[in-house]
Each structure stands twice: as C-alpha cells, then as structure tokens.
Design a protein around this motif. Structure first.
Motif, PDB file in Angstrom:
ATOM      1  N   ALA A 148       0.848  -1.197   0.000  1.00 59.59           N
ATOM      2  CA  ALA A 148       0.000   0.000   0.000  1.00 59.59           C
ATOM      3  C   ALA A 148       0.875   1.235   0.000  1.00 59.59           C
ATOM      4  O   ALA A 148       2.025   1.211   0.449  1.00 59.59           O
ATOM      5  N   GLY A 150       0.515   5.219   1.317  1.00 60.72           N
ATOM      6  CA  GLY A 150      -0.246   6.236   2.037  1.00 60.72           C
ATOM      7  C   GLY A 150       0.273   7.615   1.683  1.00 60.72           C
ATOM      8  O   GLY A 150       1.484   7.817   1.576  1.00 60.72           O
ATOM      9  N   GLU A 159     -13.352  11.008   2.478  1.00 60.02           N
ATOM     10  CA  GLU A 159     -13.050   9.593   2.656  1.00 60.02           C
ATOM     11  C   GLU A 159     -12.656   8.896   1.363  1.00 60.02           C
ATOM     12  O   GLU A 159     -12.059   7.829   1.394  1.00 60.02           O
ATOM     13  N   GLY A 161     -10.536  10.180  -0.671  1.00 59.90           N
ATOM     14  CA  GLY A 161      -9.203  10.653  -1.032  1.00 59.90           C
ATOM     15  C   GLY A 161      -9.208  11.822  -1.993  1.00 59.90           C
ATOM     16  O   GLY A 161      -8.195  12.097  -2.649  1.00 59.90           O
ATOM     17  N   GLN A 178      -6.514  10.596  -4.830  1.00 55.45           N
ATOM     18  CA  GLN A 178      -6.371   9.150  -4.686  1.00 55.45           C
ATOM     19  C   GLN A 178      -6.554   8.432  -6.008  1.00 55.45           C
ATOM     20  O   GLN A 178      -5.766   7.537  -6.362  1.00 55.45           O
ATOM     21  N   PRO A 188      -2.136  -0.289  -4.151  1.00 61.83           N
ATOM     22  CA  PRO A 188      -3.261   0.401  -3.511  1.00 61.83           C
ATOM     23  C   PRO A 188      -2.810   1.734  -2.908  1.00 61.83           C
ATOM     24  O   PRO A 188      -1.757   1.806  -2.264  1.00 61.83           O
ATOM     25  N   ALA A 190      -3.935   5.221  -0.567  1.00 60.03           N
ATOM     26  CA  ALA A 190      -4.855   5.855   0.373  1.00 60.03           C
ATOM     27  C   ALA A 190      -4.363   7.272   0.637  1.00 60.03           C
ATOM     28  O   ALA A 190      -3.159   7.489   0.833  1.00 60.03           O
ATOM     29  N   GLU A 192      -4.985  11.007   2.833  1.00 62.34           N
ATOM     30  CA  GLU A 192      -5.585  11.576   4.035  1.00 62.34           C
ATOM     31  C   GLU A 192      -5.006  12.961   4.310  1.00 62.34           C
ATOM     32  O   GLU A 192      -3.929  13.313   3.811  1.00 62.34           O
ATOM     33  N   SER A 363       1.761   8.878   7.202  1.00 65.03           N
ATOM     34  CA  SER A 363       1.381   8.261   5.926  1.00 65.03           C
ATOM     35  C   SER A 363       1.798   6.795   5.878  1.00 65.03           C
ATOM     36  O   SER A 363       1.094   5.951   5.315  1.00 65.03           O
ATOM     37  N   LEU A 366      -0.774   5.008   7.867  1.00 61.03           N
ATOM     38  CA  LEU A 366      -1.984   4.890   7.046  1.00 61.03           C
ATOM     39  C   LEU A 366      -1.857   3.716   6.084  1.00 61.03           C
ATOM     40  O   LEU A 366      -2.795   2.919   5.926  1.00 61.03           O
ATOM     41  N   ALA A 367      -0.708   3.597   5.428  1.00 59.00           N
ATOM     42  CA  ALA A 367      -0.481   2.491   4.493  1.00 59.00           C
ATOM     43  C   ALA A 367      -0.454   1.157   5.219  1.00 59.00           C
ATOM     44  O   ALA A 367      -0.985   0.151   4.727  1.00 59.00           O
ATOM     45  N   HIS A 370      -3.938   0.012   5.959  1.00 58.82           N
ATOM     46  CA  HIS A 370      -4.564  -0.553   4.760  1.00 58.82           C
ATOM     47  C   HIS A 370      -4.054  -1.970   4.514  1.00 58.82           C
ATOM     48  O   HIS A 370      -4.839  -2.894   4.245  1.00 58.82           O
TER      49      HIS A 370
END
Length: 380
Positions: A148, A150, A159, A161, A178, A188, A190, A192, A363, A366-367, A370
């Motif tokens: 992932a 982030g 939400e 992105g 995103q 992938p 994400a 934020e 970040s 965040l990744a 995910h």
C-alpha cells in the motif's frame, strides 16, 4: 496465503489470517501457544504454519543457547515483517518526502524531493509518482511489490481521497488525488489530511504513544491542528478537521510579536512569519531578553487558541509539532503555564520529537493500516 475451495477453504483462510495476526503481535510463539490463542487444534496450526513458512509470511526461530542440552525444544516461529512493504508520502508546500517500511513499521528507505512553492498541480503529481518509484528502488523493491501507499496532504480530504478544498497548494482544490495516483502507481493508494496523519504518527511513534485523547498543534508557515479522540484521528462533519483556514491578510495574530521583534532587530530583512519565529527563537537561545519576551508572547498567543479547544475536548496531552517544535521549552513552558491557569484539567504539553518527518510517518501508518486490513481481516 493459499486458496482452496468451499467452506473448508474459507475456514482455513480465516484461521490463517487469525494465526498470522497472533504471530505478529506475539513476537515469537510456539505451535501450542498459537493453537491456544487461535482456539484451534494443534494439527490445524501445524498445517497453517507450514503454509505460512512456504509462502514467506512466517519464519522459524533458531534454537536459543542451551536448548539442545535440555532435549528437543519446542519449535518457535515469528512473523516475517520483510514479506511485505508499504510507502508513506508527505506532500508539503516546498517538498515531497517518502519512506518505505516493512510490515512492522521499520523504515528501510527515505527520500526527499524539493519543489518550488508554486509548483503546478500536474508537476506536483509527477513528483509524487517519481518519488515513490525512486524510494522503492532504494529499498530494492519494485513498486508492484508494495502492499500500500499512504499519502498525506494539506487540504480538506474526504473519505474517497479527494481534495475538496485547499488554500495552500495551487490547483489542488477539487483534485481526485487518490484516483489520479492510483491510476499511475501500481499499488493500492490511500490519501488523508496531513494533520490527521501527524497526530496519528504521534500516537504510533511519538510523544503520545500512551494517550488516546490528544491535540496536535502544527507550527510552521501555517497553523494546523490534529485531534485524536478515543485513539482515532477526528475527521469532522465535512472531513475538514485539521484545517484551521485562511487568516485575513495571511496574518496569524500569534506571530505578531516575533514578527515585530525580527523587524526591529534587523529592519532591512523581510521574513515570513515562520522565519521571524525561527529568528526570534535563535536569538532567545543566546540570552537576548527582547527575543525571549517575543517568543514567550508568541507561545501565549498559541496557548490562547489551544484553551478554546482543550477545555471542551479534555485531552490528556498537547503536542507542539511542525518546524517550530525545535524551540522546545521556549514554547512548551509558557503554553503549559497558560493551560495550567485556565484549563479545568490541564493536559501535559510536550514538543514533538518527530520533527519534519511526522506527516510522512503518519502516511506510513496509514499504508500499514490498509495493508493490515487486507492481510489480517479479509481472507484471501
């Protein structure tokens, strides 16, 4: 993890996810410990562990010294964090930063790309994509191997992105960040808000690791705020939490004293609000009493804004982050004094030790979140 068919396959995948999660949290575990924690039979664990070993998600630990003298030791296993990696990206006004971490959050590569302040949106997007490729290359990875990515950015981020509003980066408002990045990065993605990721980073790796209710104050070229409530970054009704907004004439009242000081000390130098604060802080450290007073007034101005948030939210901690967190007690002490005086339950005030890496670290977290949802929650 391997696939089978039918109900037996689903149960095996659920058990595999559960055992893998337990293994990661346990550091090291035996087959018996895994069976007990997962509430499955030991033979089931043995089969699953062999699959995890074959697929590279687990590894067997070497014997500890003395094990052979005690007879045949129990086999011990641990989660193999290097089986997967994630990327965290922090999008700033004048740079883009990126980090690669394994699935335990250990940073294995870091890279930064400076950018002109008025970089157009398309060029900033190009820089993000290029940096992700470069930093994964430094970690000896292909981007397609990443679990992932982030991305943290200033602005109101919903939400999905999308950057609904941004006053800081040109051409950023309305950008489906995103989707645009996902179309160009084969992993992938994400996205934020950066202040929500900053407070997430403090909760994960910073000063607020033991706190679930935190106010994070970002101090730099702008003022931002991240709120952690019940261990979760607060988004707000319009996903605008963290964005304090634009001030009249770009004049943050709290900076007035340090700007006045910098102008009087060196009338020929034009400095931004942050540069004025940095100048005053540097002079204050040399013992300049006028600079010390200006910094103290600056801190009290920040405290005045914090009081309006602290009293209704009742946090355990206030973290001073951003570029000016390097001031340490020059800011922390006078802010703490004001909160002690005016707050019903004064929180502890600390300076962030994460510095400029805070948003990028958030970040990464965040990744990881995910990747963990995919690895440990969704069987497959």
């Amino acid at each position: 993890m391997r696939h089978q068919s039918g109900d037996a396959s689903l149960l095996r995948r659920l058990n595999s996810s559960a055992i893998l999660r337990i293994l990661r949290e346990a550091d090291v575990a035996t087959l018996t410990e895994l069976a007990r924690a997962a509430r499955v039979s030991r033979p089931t664990v043995e089969v699953i562990i062999e699959e995890l070993l074959a697929d590279g998600w687990a590894e067997e630990c070497d014997d500890e010294p003395g094990d052979r003298q005690r007879g045949r030791p129990a086999r011990r296993f641990r989660f193999r964090a290097s089986a997967g990696h994630v990327v965290g990206v922090g999008v700033g006004h004048s740079s883009v930063r990126a980090m690669v971490a394994d699935l335990n959050g250990t940073i294995v590569a870091v890279r930064k790309q400076p950018l002109p302040l008025n970089t157009p949106a398309d060029e900033r997007l190009d820089a993000i994509v290029e940096l992700v490729s470069l930093v994964t290359g430094e970690a000896d990875l292909d981007v397609r191997q990443v679990s992932a990515v982030g991305v943290g950015t200033t602005g109101v981020v919903n939400e999905a992105g999308q950057v609904v509003k941004s006053i800081a980066l040109p051409g950023w408002t309305g950008l489906d960040l995103q989707a645009l990045l996902a179309a160009r990065i084969p992993a992938p993605v994400a996205v934020e808000n950066d202040m929500r990721l900053a407070v997430l980073a403090e909760h994960w790796r910073g000063a607020a690791r033991s706190c679930d209710n935190v106010v994070y104050l970002f101090t730099g070229d702008r003022i931002g705020m991240g709120l952690l409530i019940g261990g979760v970054p607060y988004r707000g009704a319009h996903a605008a939490s963290g964005e304090i907004g634009k001030q009249p004439n770009d004049n943050w009242v709290a900076f007035r004293h340090v700007m006045d000081y910098a102008m009087s000390a060196e009338p020929g130098e034009l400095r931004s609000s942050r540069q004025s604060a940095e100048f005053a802080i540097a002079r204050a450290r040399t013992g300049d009493e006028r600079a010390q007073e200006a910094v103290r007034e600056f801190a009290w101005g920040l405290a005045a804004g914090l009081i309006t948030v602290v009293n209704p939210l009742d946090p355990e901690m206030v973290v001073i982050g951003g570029a000016l967190s390097m001031a340490g007690d020059l800011l922390v002490q006078p802010i703490q004094e004001r909160l002690d005086e005016y707050c019903l339950y004064p929180p502890r005030v600390v300076a962030s030790a994460l510095g400029s890496e805070c948003i990028t670290l958030g970040s990464v977290r965040l990744a990881l979140n995910h990747a963990e949802r995919t690895l440990f929650t969704m069987p497959g």
